[in-house]
Design an enzyme around this catalytic site. Structure first.
Site, PDB file in Angstrom:
ATOM      1  N   SER A  44       0.817  -1.224   0.000  1.00 50.24           N
ATOM      2  CA  SER A  44       0.000   0.000   0.000  1.00 50.24           C
ATOM      3  C   SER A  44       0.850   1.272   0.000  1.00 50.24           C
ATOM      4  O   SER A  44       1.568   1.539  -0.943  1.00 50.24           O
ATOM      5  CB  SER A  44      -0.962  -0.051   1.183  1.00 50.24           C
ATOM      6  OG  SER A  44      -1.762   1.086   1.223  1.00 50.24           O
ATOM      7  N   ASP A  81      -6.005   2.799  -3.283  1.00 49.15           N
ATOM      8  CA  ASP A  81      -7.305   2.693  -2.607  1.00 49.15           C
ATOM      9  C   ASP A  81      -7.662   3.987  -1.872  1.00 49.15           C
ATOM     10  O   ASP A  81      -8.772   4.135  -1.369  1.00 49.15           O
ATOM     11  CB  ASP A  81      -7.402   1.455  -1.681  1.00 49.15           C
ATOM     12  CG  ASP A  81      -6.355   1.430  -0.577  1.00 49.15           C
ATOM     13  OD1 ASP A  81      -5.481   2.313  -0.570  1.00 49.15           O
ATOM     14  OD2 ASP A  81      -6.408   0.516   0.267  1.00 49.15           O
ATOM     15  N   ASP A 125      -2.532   6.877  -3.180  1.00 48.88           N
ATOM     16  CA  ASP A 125      -1.497   6.138  -2.439  1.00 48.88           C
ATOM     17  C   ASP A 125      -1.003   4.982  -3.317  1.00 48.88           C
ATOM     18  O   ASP A 125      -1.497   4.773  -4.432  1.00 48.88           O
ATOM     19  CB  ASP A 125      -2.014   5.677  -1.071  1.00 48.88           C
ATOM     20  CG  ASP A 125      -2.814   4.402  -1.132  1.00 48.88           C
ATOM     21  OD1 ASP A 125      -3.616   4.270  -2.080  1.00 48.88           O
ATOM     22  OD2 ASP A 125      -2.646   3.531  -0.263  1.00 48.88           O
TER      23      ASP A 125
HETATM   24 MG    MG Z   1      -3.560   1.720   0.232  1.00 50.02          MG
END
Ligand code: MG
Length: 460
Positions: free
Chosen positions: A102, A249, A245
């Site tokens: 992420s 998401d 990011d």
């Molecule tokens: Mg993320």
């Protein structure tokens, strides 16, 4: 990986994370995917990965583990996390594995395990996978019963069409919006600029080539990290800037003047518009969200449902009560008509959609929101004293509205509150204080910091 008490948990708040070839090696990922494959009992699994330099290595290790445990591995290639989540349901898979860290720095990687409803698996399932892992109780298949691998090529396009079906692209086209997208060399590069172009926006990009070195900026879209985007928005005379990011998401937006606004503001804009079109709906958000979100709900005939902090809690609550909109202050927008998980590209589509309807500048939409100031701080506290310290603090509060959903939230007046939450990963309490001006918020944070420091000192 050696079995020690410290390693009895693999999953953190968003899957398994670690530094490549330190906590996370291909050998570890192989064993983890043996455990995941055994848990899903040879089901149909979709697997995808982000653009990190270590992702192909972990992707191959995970694929091997799943095939070895008899799973049908559907290789969706490189894509954002929400695309994988969307495709689980579209392709009727039993589960999904996303290789991503992420927003973490480039040296990290990780695995998110997603259930067949497209939401990350609940803690109870994580525990079962951990049990299989530590007991090495894998269900390995004979040579002639191994799983197979199927390459799937159309995933991102299907996902993009899914998002487009929720907005009025004829209207967006008429608005002739000029936008600048900064995916931060992450997964947004594969979808967000293309989607916006198809919606008829004039699109400029920065940091929009996938690069696991993240040369443009760190993958976390903090206000500090996206200053380059702010300058480009201004220089191009654009209507909007969008920063995503690493796995796309979450999205943070920049107004036409070049000012970046934190995620609670964009959530507020979407919430206000959503409730004016859908009065009476429930809005799901963690207890750390601004009073602004509640005020907008009150003014627009909506109802707030608070959850613990963490995107999985928001998603699961939305499913449970069939709420259509959720949001987090970090730029996570959950739009259930599309899917009940946070999705940076869907958030972007919702913002350009409402800008084209309202015919208002982003800064004007921001100005129409109630204004509050939030201060974030932390207080050191040894892990073993956290529960006791919080108990004592609760016993000291008299005659004030409190909530015990996640830590302790105290409403000190109609406009101000303070939230004290034990961190799940560090020996600290996180403190959030909000008030209608900065000075009051600072004072509030200071006051409770002193009280907690005193309590911790007394019980040490
Ligand atoms: Mg993320």
């Amino acid at each position: 990986m050696k079995k020690t008490n410290l390693q009895k948990r693999l999953f953190g708040t968003n899957g398994v994370r670690g530094v490549t070839n330190q906590e996370l090696s291909p050998e570890f990922i192989l064993k983890l995917s043996y455990s995941i494959g055994s848990f899903f009992n040879g089901g149909k699994i979709i697997i995808a990965y982000d653009g990190r330099l270590s992702s192909p290595m972990f992707f191959n290790a995970a694929t091997s583990g799943l095939i070895g445990t008899g799973c049908e591995v559907n290789d969706a290639g490189m894509m954002p996390t929400p695309a994988l989540q969307y495709l689980i349901r579209e392709w009727q898979m039993d589960a999904g594995l996303m290789i991503t860290a992420s927003h973490n720095p480039p040296e990290y990687n990780g695995v998110k395990v997603v259930d067949k409803d497209g939401i990350e698996i609940p803690r109870s399932k994580e525990e079962k996978i951990e049990e299989i892992f530590f007991e090495e109780d894998y269900c390995l298949f004979e040579w002639d019963k191994l799983g197979k691998k199927i390459a799937r090529f159309n995933g991102i396009d299907e996902y993009k069409e899914g998002i487009k079906s929720h907005v009025d692209y004829e209207r967006i086209k008429l608005a002739k919006l000029k936008v600048v997208v900064d995916p931060g060399n992450g997964m947004g590069s594969l979808i967000t600029p293309y989607l916006l172009r198809e919606l008829g926006c004039e699109v400029y990009t920065i940091n929009s080539n996938v690069d696991g070195n993240f040369p443009g900026r760190p993958p976390e879209p903090t206000l500090k990290n996206i200053q380059q985007l702010c300058k480009v928005v201004k220089a191009c005379n654009a209507s909007l800037g969008i920063a995503l990011d690493g796995d796309a998401d979450r999205a943070i937006f920049v107004d036409e003047v070049g000012i970046a606004h934190w995620g609670d503001k964009s959530f507020g804009i979407i919430e206000k518009n959503f409730l004016s079109n859908n009065p009476g709906e429930k809005i799901v958000t963690p207890v750390s969200s601004s009073k602004m979100i509640e005020e907008i709900a009150d003014e627009n005939d909506g109802k707030i449902v608070w959850t613990k902090v963490g995107s999985i809690n928001v998603s699961r609550k939305m499913q449970e009560i069939k709420a259509n909109l959720g949001g987090e202050e970090n730029g996570g927008i959950f739009y259930r008509p599309h899917q009940p998980v946070r999705d940076g590209t869907m958030a972007t589509a919702l913002i350009v959609n409402l800008m084209s309807y309202k015919k208002q500048k982003f800064s004007e939409l921001i100005k129409s929101l109630p204004c509050y100031y939030t201060i974030k701080d932390k207080i050191p506290c040894p892990e073993i004293l956290k529960e006791k310290a919080l108990e004592i603090l609760v016993s000291k509060i008299k005659g004030q509205r409190i909530e015990l959903i996640d830590g302790l939230k105290i409403w000190t007046s109609n406009e101000s509150w303070v939230l004290i939450r034990p961190s799940g990963t560090e020996p600290i309490f996180r403190i959030f204080a909000e008030a209608n001006d900065e000075k009051n918020a600072l004072e509030l944070a200071k006051k409770y910091k002193t009280i907690i420091n005193q309590i911790v000192k007394e019980i040490k």
